[in-house]
Motif scaffolding. Structure first.
Motif, PDB file in Angstrom:
ATOM      1  N   TRP A   1      38.161  29.785  50.048  1.00  0.00           N
ATOM      2  CA  TRP A   1      37.973  31.107  49.460  1.00  0.00           C
ATOM      3  C   TRP A   1      39.234  31.468  48.688  1.00  0.00           C
ATOM      4  N   GLU A   2      39.104  32.503  47.820  1.00  0.00           N
ATOM      5  CA  GLU A   2      40.317  33.072  47.234  1.00  0.00           C
ATOM      6  C   GLU A   2      40.215  34.593  47.236  1.00  0.00           C
ATOM      7  N   PHE A   3      41.375  35.223  47.319  1.00  0.00           N
ATOM      8  CA  PHE A   3      41.427  36.679  47.189  1.00  0.00           C
ATOM      9  C   PHE A   3      41.207  37.005  45.710  1.00  0.00           C
TER      10      PHE A   3
ATOM     11  N   ILE B   1      42.013  35.891  36.898  1.00  0.00           N
ATOM     12  CA  ILE B   1      41.038  34.842  36.631  1.00  0.00           C
ATOM     13  C   ILE B   1      40.208  34.594  37.885  1.00  0.00           C
ATOM     14  N   ASP B   2      38.899  34.535  37.716  1.00  0.00           N
ATOM     15  CA  ASP B   2      38.001  34.252  38.835  1.00  0.00           C
ATOM     16  C   ASP B   2      37.775  32.742  38.869  1.00  0.00           C
ATOM     17  N   ASN B   3      38.500  32.073  39.761  1.00  0.00           N
ATOM     18  CA  ASN B   3      38.402  30.616  39.867  1.00  0.00           C
ATOM     19  C   ASN B   3      37.127  30.230  40.610  1.00  0.00           C
ATOM     20  N   PRO B   4      36.756  28.923  40.596  1.00  0.00           N
ATOM     21  CA  PRO B   4      35.477  28.527  41.205  1.00  0.00           C
ATOM     22  C   PRO B   4      35.324  28.877  42.691  1.00  0.00           C
ATOM     23  N   ALA B   5      36.403  28.914  43.452  1.00  0.00           N
ATOM     24  CA  ALA B   5      36.260  29.217  44.888  1.00  0.00           C
ATOM     25  C   ALA B   5      35.642  30.599  45.060  1.00  0.00           C
ATOM     26  N   PRO B   6      34.767  30.774  46.083  1.00  0.00           N
ATOM     27  CA  PRO B   6      34.156  32.092  46.301  1.00  0.00           C
ATOM     28  C   PRO B   6      35.218  33.140  46.659  1.00  0.00           C
ATOM     29  N   ASN B   7      34.841  34.378  46.483  1.00  0.00           N
ATOM     30  CA  ASN B   7      35.834  35.451  46.547  1.00  0.00           C
ATOM     31  C   ASN B   7      35.793  36.269  47.828  1.00  0.00           C
ATOM     32  N   VAL B   8      36.977  36.596  48.303  1.00  0.00           N
ATOM     33  CA  VAL B   8      37.183  37.660  49.279  1.00  0.00           C
ATOM     34  C   VAL B   8      37.751  38.780  48.421  1.00  0.00           C
TER      35      VAL B   8
HETATM   36 CA   LIG Z   1      36.594  32.905  42.646  1.00  0.00          CA
END
Ligand SMILES: [Ca+2]
Ligand SMILES: [Ca+2]
Ligand SMILES: [Ca+2]
Ligand SMILES: [Ca+2]
Length: 392
Positions: free
Chosen positions: A260-262, A270-277
């Motif tokens: 995940w990423e914050f 930037i919204d990277n591919p990892a899902p978001n917290v």
């Molecule tokens: Ca993301």
């Protein structure tokens, strides 16, 4: 406060300590406190599912649980609120007498045996309950039911906050690692990861919430959602940004595989591919940046939080009720720092001696090892271990 009153307080405290010892020696005597005349009856009931419900009582009594009552108003010494403690009887009942009017915190804790494997091996888990109560009426017996819950299976297992070795002040590879220490699948749905306020708050141990600055939330419905499992003994890494940071600073971490990423939608990151917290506080225009010297991280079920006071710089604090807190970890370069996080969540401090930009992290001694005292529970790891333990 008069000298006489002060003497009464100290004596009352001694009396309660002695009566606790007497209780353990089977001579039951009610503990007394300060110069009031109120009587308080506390019923300790288990909601963790580990104890049997007693049908005639209508609840699952927690016998031998230690109940601690701390006054919000009365002090026996500066910084030392009047505190009394006693052990519940076989019906989970404890009575306190001679209490003055006012607000108190009740905290209850007990270790309970649980079967951890098919072979029948036993381990212990901690159940705990905290609540705030106000004694308003003179000479009434108030019955307060304190409901204990099992200390969380999902814990904050590692925090990497100090930044990599570098001379360019790069620290964007920070991460928080969670771990499921239980034998059942749990769910991340709706959980919140918070950064506590960075200021000492004198009454923090006598309120029933923690104060936080940032709240980032997993997607899904708190408590009932079943979309984001964390399997038994699984690690979950939440990166500040889930990218390969070594492309910018060669000592920084590659977090492109973080789970995940914050992510803060309220500023242009930037919204990277990892899902978001995801940040849920519109006023907060910062990413989940953690102090590199002294801070704390709190994990809660996300069911409840609300705006609290506004600080002198106009920053809105939020309150996260203690009953929703699953885990919290405070760290500091200085092991003697004044605590920022209530002892009800973390009685200690991880990370003594970790300098900024030293590339080290704090990690639990064993995955999931948690006594709610980070001085004992955490070690300093020479290098971060996102997604695994320094032990293996
Ligand atoms: Ca993301
Ligand atoms: Ca981010
Ligand atoms: Ca804990
Ligand atoms: Ca780790």
């Amino acid at each position: 406060m008069s000298k006489h009153n002060r003497l009464v307080f100290v004596l009352a405290f001694l009396t309660s300590t002695i009566s606790l010892i007497q209780m353990n020696g089977c001579i039951r005597k009610e503990p007394t406190q300060v110069d009031g005349s109120n009587v308080l009856k506390i019923v300790v009931a288990d909601h963790s599912g580990l104890s049997m419900v007693n049908q005639s009582l209508g609840y699952a009594p927690v016998s031998d649980a230690r109940v601690t009552l701390q006054s919000k108003y009365y002090y026996q010494a500066p910084d030392q609120p009047v505190t009394v403690s006693a052990v519940a009887d076989s019906n989970g009942v404890v009575k306190f007498g001679n209490l003055a009017l006012g607000e108190y915190t009740v905290s209850v804790k007990k270790e309970m045996p649980v079967v951890v494997s098919e072979s029948g091996a036993l381990d212990t888990v901690t159940v705990q309950g905290n609540q705030l109560l106000n004694i308003m009426n003179v000479q009434t017996i108030d019955t307060v039911k304190t409901e204990l819950v099992r200390a969380s299976d999902i814990v904050i297992n590692e925090i990497y906050y100090c930044g990599p070795k570098n001379s360019t002040r790069y620290y964007y590879d920070q991460f928080v690692e969670l771990y499921n220490s239980g034998d059942s699948t749990r769910y991340l749905d709706g959980l919140i990861v918070c950064k506590g306020i960075e200021k000492y708050k004198p009454n923090m141990d006598s309120v029933d919430y923690v104060q936080v600055l940032y709240i980032y939330q997993f997607p899904g419905v708190p408590k009932t959602g079943r979309d984001y499992p964390i399997f038994p003994h699984q690690f979950v890494v939440i990166a500040q940004d889930a990218i390969d940071h070594s492309q910018f600073v060669n000592t920084a971490l590659d977090l492109s595989n973080a789970d995940w990423e914050f992510y803060n939608p309220y500023y242009s990151e930037i919204d990277n591919p990892a899902p978001n917290v995801t940040n849920v506080i519109p006023d907060n225009s910062l990413d989940f940046t953690m102090s590199m010297k002294h801070g704390d991280v709190i994990l809660a079920d996300g069911k409840e939080f609300y705006p609290g006071e506004v600080n002198e710089y106009g920053m809105q604090y939020y309150h996260v009720p203690l009953k929703t807190v699953l885990d919290g970890v405070e760290y500091s370069i200085n092991p003697n720092s004044q605590k920022l996080l209530t002892m009800h969540v973390d009685a200690g401090l991880a990370g003594g001696g970790i300098n900024r930009y030293s590339g080290k992290s704090v990690e639990r001694r064993r995955p999931g090892f948690d006594t709610n005292n980070s001085s004992l529970d955490f070690i300093v790891s020479d290098h971060p271990t996102p997604g695994y333990s320094h032990e293996y």
